[in-house]
Design a protein around this motif. Sequence first.
Motif, mmCIF file in Angstrom:
data_model
loop_
_atom_site.group_PDB
_atom_site.id
_atom_site.type_symbol
_atom_site.label_atom_id
_atom_site.label_comp_id
_atom_site.label_asym_id
_atom_site.label_seq_id
_atom_site.Cartn_x
_atom_site.Cartn_y
_atom_site.Cartn_z
ATOM 1 N N SER A 47 0.847 -1.203 0.000
ATOM 2 C CA SER A 47 0.000 0.000 0.000
ATOM 3 C C SER A 47 0.879 1.249 0.000
ATOM 4 O O SER A 47 2.033 1.215 0.407
ATOM 5 C CB SER A 47 -0.902 0.011 1.237
ATOM 6 N N ARG A 48 0.272 2.348 -0.474
ATOM 7 C CA ARG A 48 1.049 3.582 -0.555
ATOM 8 C C ARG A 48 1.508 4.049 0.805
ATOM 9 O O ARG A 48 2.624 4.520 0.978
ATOM 10 C CB ARG A 48 0.179 4.683 -1.178
ATOM 11 N N ARG A 49 0.616 3.881 1.771
ATOM 12 C CA ARG A 49 0.967 4.363 3.104
ATOM 13 C C ARG A 49 2.142 3.560 3.678
ATOM 14 O O ARG A 49 3.074 4.101 4.243
ATOM 15 C CB ARG A 49 -0.240 4.246 4.019
ATOM 16 N N TRP A 101 5.402 4.612 2.079
ATOM 17 C CA TRP A 101 5.902 5.851 2.675
ATOM 18 C C TRP A 101 6.541 5.593 4.031
ATOM 19 O O TRP A 101 7.646 6.059 4.302
ATOM 20 C CB TRP A 101 4.751 6.847 2.858
ATOM 21 N N ALA A 102 5.823 4.846 4.847
ATOM 22 C CA ALA A 102 6.309 4.594 6.210
ATOM 23 C C ALA A 102 7.676 3.896 6.158
ATOM 24 O O ALA A 102 8.598 4.279 6.885
ATOM 25 C CB ALA A 102 5.310 3.739 6.967
ATOM 26 N N LEU A 127 11.097 5.423 7.625
ATOM 27 C CA LEU A 127 11.780 4.648 8.661
ATOM 28 C C LEU A 127 13.227 4.358 8.238
ATOM 29 O O LEU A 127 14.169 4.485 9.027
ATOM 30 C CB LEU A 127 11.017 3.337 8.883
ATOM 31 N N GLY A 128 13.387 3.972 6.977
ATOM 32 C CA GLY A 128 14.719 3.672 6.448
ATOM 33 C C GLY A 128 15.627 4.888 6.513
ATOM 34 O O GLY A 128 16.781 4.796 6.946
ATOM 35 N N ILE A 129 15.102 6.036 6.106
ATOM 36 C CA ILE A 129 15.918 7.255 6.118
ATOM 37 C C ILE A 129 16.313 7.611 7.551
ATOM 38 O O ILE A 129 17.471 7.930 7.822
ATOM 39 C CB ILE A 129 15.154 8.420 5.457
ATOM 40 N N SER A 140 14.834 -5.952 3.030
ATOM 41 C CA SER A 140 14.392 -6.902 2.001
ATOM 42 C C SER A 140 12.943 -6.636 1.597
ATOM 43 O O SER A 140 12.470 -7.150 0.598
ATOM 44 C CB SER A 140 14.560 -8.342 2.488
ATOM 45 N N MET A 141 12.231 -5.823 2.392
ATOM 46 C CA MET A 141 10.919 -5.372 1.930
ATOM 47 C C MET A 141 11.183 -4.383 0.808
ATOM 48 O O MET A 141 11.949 -3.446 0.971
ATOM 49 C CB MET A 141 10.173 -4.697 3.086
ATOM 50 N N LYS A 142 10.586 -4.633 -0.312
ATOM 51 C CA LYS A 142 11.030 -3.894 -1.506
ATOM 52 C C LYS A 142 10.422 -2.500 -1.592
ATOM 53 O O LYS A 142 9.612 -2.228 -2.455
ATOM 54 C CB LYS A 142 10.691 -4.711 -2.755
ATOM 55 N N PHE A 143 10.845 -1.609 -0.705
ATOM 56 C CA PHE A 143 10.390 -0.226 -0.855
ATOM 57 C C PHE A 143 11.415 0.542 -1.690
ATOM 58 O O PHE A 143 12.549 0.080 -1.895
ATOM 59 C CB PHE A 143 10.105 0.440 0.490
#
Lengths: 272, 295
Positions: A2-4, A7-8, A12-14, B97-100
Amino acid sequence: MSRRKEWALNILGIVFVLIFLFPVYWMIITAFKSQSEIFQSTPTFWPKDFQLTSFIDIFKDNVGQYFLNSFMIAGLATILVLVLAVPSAYGLARFNVRGKNPMILLFLVTQMLPATVILTPLFIVFNNFHLLNTYWGPVLTCATLGVPFSVLILRTFFLGIPKELEEAASIDGCGRFKTFIRVIVPISYPSIVVCGAISFFFSWGDLIFSMTFNRNQDLWPLTAGIYNAIGRYGIEWNDLMAFATVSVLPVIVIFIILQKQLVKGLVSGSIK
Amino acid sequence: MKKFPNRWGEYLFIYPAVIFMLLLIGYPLIYNIILSFQDVDLSSLASGDKHFVGFDNYKALAQEDGFGISVWNTIVYTLGSVIFQVVIGFLLAMFFSMKFRLASFLRGVVMISWLIPLTITALLYKFMMGSGEGIFNQMLMSIGFIDDPIQWLSNPDIALWSVIIANIWVGIPFNMLLLSTGLSNLPEDVYESASLDGANWFQKLTRITIPLLRPVLLVVLMLGFIYTFKVFDLVFVMTGGGPINSTEVLSTIAYRLSFNEFEFSIGAAAANILFFILLIVSVIYLIMINKDEEA
């Protein structure tokens, strides 16, 4: 996804990367701070008074020479690594010579050895050959870090090149060596660059070899210079962090240019 | 068109690198073993009088101040570093590994901490762990987590763990990278059928991911052990083995004996013990990956 959620996850990664790399940020901004600002009880996350004096100070203190030495040592070691490792990796991938597996094993094992084991004997040997207090001590020993790593990565790569390529070249009358230089090296260029970069990083980061084999300060790389400066500068953290920033800069620049290839190369070199 | 005589041409490709490694690693390695049974210090190095003394150097080493603790510290340092590196690296590998969109970019950027020369990392942590001006204490005190500054590097009970923290930071990206590659090679259909059977997230992790990833996990653990066990730079720059030997490890004690006290033979003996332990682990590792390839 999902888009949300997308984004999350990105945010979170950044946030994670910003926290994880905070020490690097802290190093760089401290280099621009004044001594009094560093010792304030509440830390400032951006220099109030942005100043370059630390950089000027350290360049008065021979950092230019250290920088040049680091480049010489890492550069020469890298060239040596490539000259030795590229043909060797190719040979071990293509030719059916006797003792092939033991040789591959040799490279695997040498990669795992601690530097301390070879330090004392090489000190004595270099002393006998008058190689102490020259560039050659650290250059030769730093190359031992890059050679096995590069041989193993490049061998895996060469195994993946279709043999037809060389067969076509040999029909055209190219000898084995000519085929290697004219056909193999050009198509392997990206992998060779990765090995070169990683060997460069290994040598750039060396402290123990230079420190042991060179007592002459004029030949020291940045790492040895900075180790020596820790005692002399005491708590002048802005100068030390400026020194550190200058030392890290080339590594970060090369990393940014080659990021994708480097990450790939590191994985294939370590697992196989 | 004259070609190389067949075999010679092939050897010319392969041998220079092999000979180079034998000369610069193989020969010193053997020399180091011999040295540890001789009596060589600065004066006998000059005079050339190197007689054999049996196990005297090893006996002297055992009585050396700080040797026992250096063995213990090396083990604690290695296990402490590797366990945290692998666990954190694994969690991050799962996360990325979650493909974001930014996943692979961010995973790459993290590698910077692994590429910074260890001398610089050591200096940086020494700065951040300063008791008054260090950012760690300043932050922990401002959120009220501690009242008095922690003596990160000058308290003998804490210093080793402070160096371990720095080393965990250095090692996380590499572990994450290897584990990410392992994760991306896992078959997706297993997860799909598990989902159909109603398996939850935790069941998939413990019943599928970890068992399937076992070979990669083992390789990562062993490589981590091998690379951490020979630690030198971080300890040498951050604490120099102190305070009162509390962070002394095998490689720093070997270095100190050889190059500060010029007891070359006793230093060689210390380095050999380090080598011997690593050799055993490396052999186990090599047998393991060999089995893996056969399977």
